[in-house]
Design a protein around this motif. Sequence first.
Motif, mmCIF file in Angstrom:
data_model
loop_
_atom_site.group_PDB
_atom_site.id
_atom_site.type_symbol
_atom_site.label_atom_id
_atom_site.label_comp_id
_atom_site.label_asym_id
_atom_site.label_seq_id
_atom_site.Cartn_x
_atom_site.Cartn_y
_atom_site.Cartn_z
ATOM 1 N N SER A 173 0.830 -1.207 0.000
ATOM 2 C CA SER A 173 0.000 0.000 0.000
ATOM 3 C C SER A 173 0.862 1.254 0.000
ATOM 4 C CB SER A 173 -0.931 -0.005 1.211
ATOM 5 O OG SER A 173 -1.748 1.141 1.232
ATOM 6 N N ASN A 177 0.321 3.803 -2.932
ATOM 7 C CA ASN A 177 -0.574 4.914 -2.585
ATOM 8 C C ASN A 177 0.112 6.201 -2.120
ATOM 9 O OD1 ASN A 177 -2.917 3.392 -3.136
ATOM 10 N ND2 ASN A 177 -2.797 2.405 -1.120
ATOM 11 N N ARG A 180 0.098 9.231 -4.602
ATOM 12 C CA ARG A 180 -1.242 9.803 -4.800
ATOM 13 C C ARG A 180 -1.689 10.592 -3.573
ATOM 14 N NH1 ARG A 180 -5.829 8.140 -2.834
ATOM 15 N NH2 ARG A 180 -4.981 6.104 -2.232
#
Length: 300
Positions: A173, A177, A180
């Motif tokens: 993750s 992520n 972003r």
Amino acid sequence: MTHAASLPLDLHQWVARHVTGMDTAAVTDASWPRGDSRVWRVRADHGEVFVKLYPSTEKYEREVKGCEHATRALAAGEAPRLLARTPQLPAVVLSALPGRVVRGLPLEQAEEQNVHRLAGSLLRRWHDTPEPISDLEHQRIMAAVTAQADEAAMILDRIGDQLSPAEQDLVRSAAHNLPRLAQSLPLAYRHGDYSPRNWLWDPEPTPGHHGLIDFEESAPGLAVEDLVWLCGAAWPTRPDLRDAFLTGYDRPLSSTEQHALVLLTARLGVSYLNTGLTKTDTVLMDRGRTVLEHMVRALH
């Protein structure tokens, strides 16, 4: 522990020109046992000063910029004053602050909570004092976050079999992520090493005096990055210190900030683990595993 030490000759000559009444017999080494900057405590006519010699011009420039930021952001006595500087060596002379380094101090629980509350308050003022961030600097910040994500992906490929399924998911993750999430996170001028080894505490004035030192990692970045050390090392076992700190910070973290903080801290933890496995360093291995276990729990 500090011990008697002489300044390098060129540094001694420069300091002597800027520090009135420098006592050459009262110079002590105040460097951390790790790290590559060198620090001396020097007695002079008007009290003690600290002399720092930097391994690079970049660290010197960050210290100078950090001192200038502190002058705008903090109250008198909360950060060292820049008394002299020279990019040629590169080195600075800084004023001394009251108190002792917080790391390792034997504090009662209530006093420790007060220290963390004041640390939160100080960091909020530090973050709330703006510095211009150019488009190029913004690109650098986002590139640095992407580099952390790429590192997480690389380490996952390398040592994924050393991680539990939940830890693998967490690191994956972070890799996917963080870039972003970073796009919507608040930016600030970061201290860069906001931890008790750079906090000073003087209990004498009620409710106590909190100071901040060491600005050679300061730079624009994600505000939440200044909480990574605390999130990984202090808060998992001391939620009371987290509550005290965030009370002082006086701004709740958004859900996006909380998520990013866990992922940034997990990236640091898996980096510790990877380095520990590479160097057969059990301290780093244990630290990395502990951080990852705590961050898995933080997401559930």
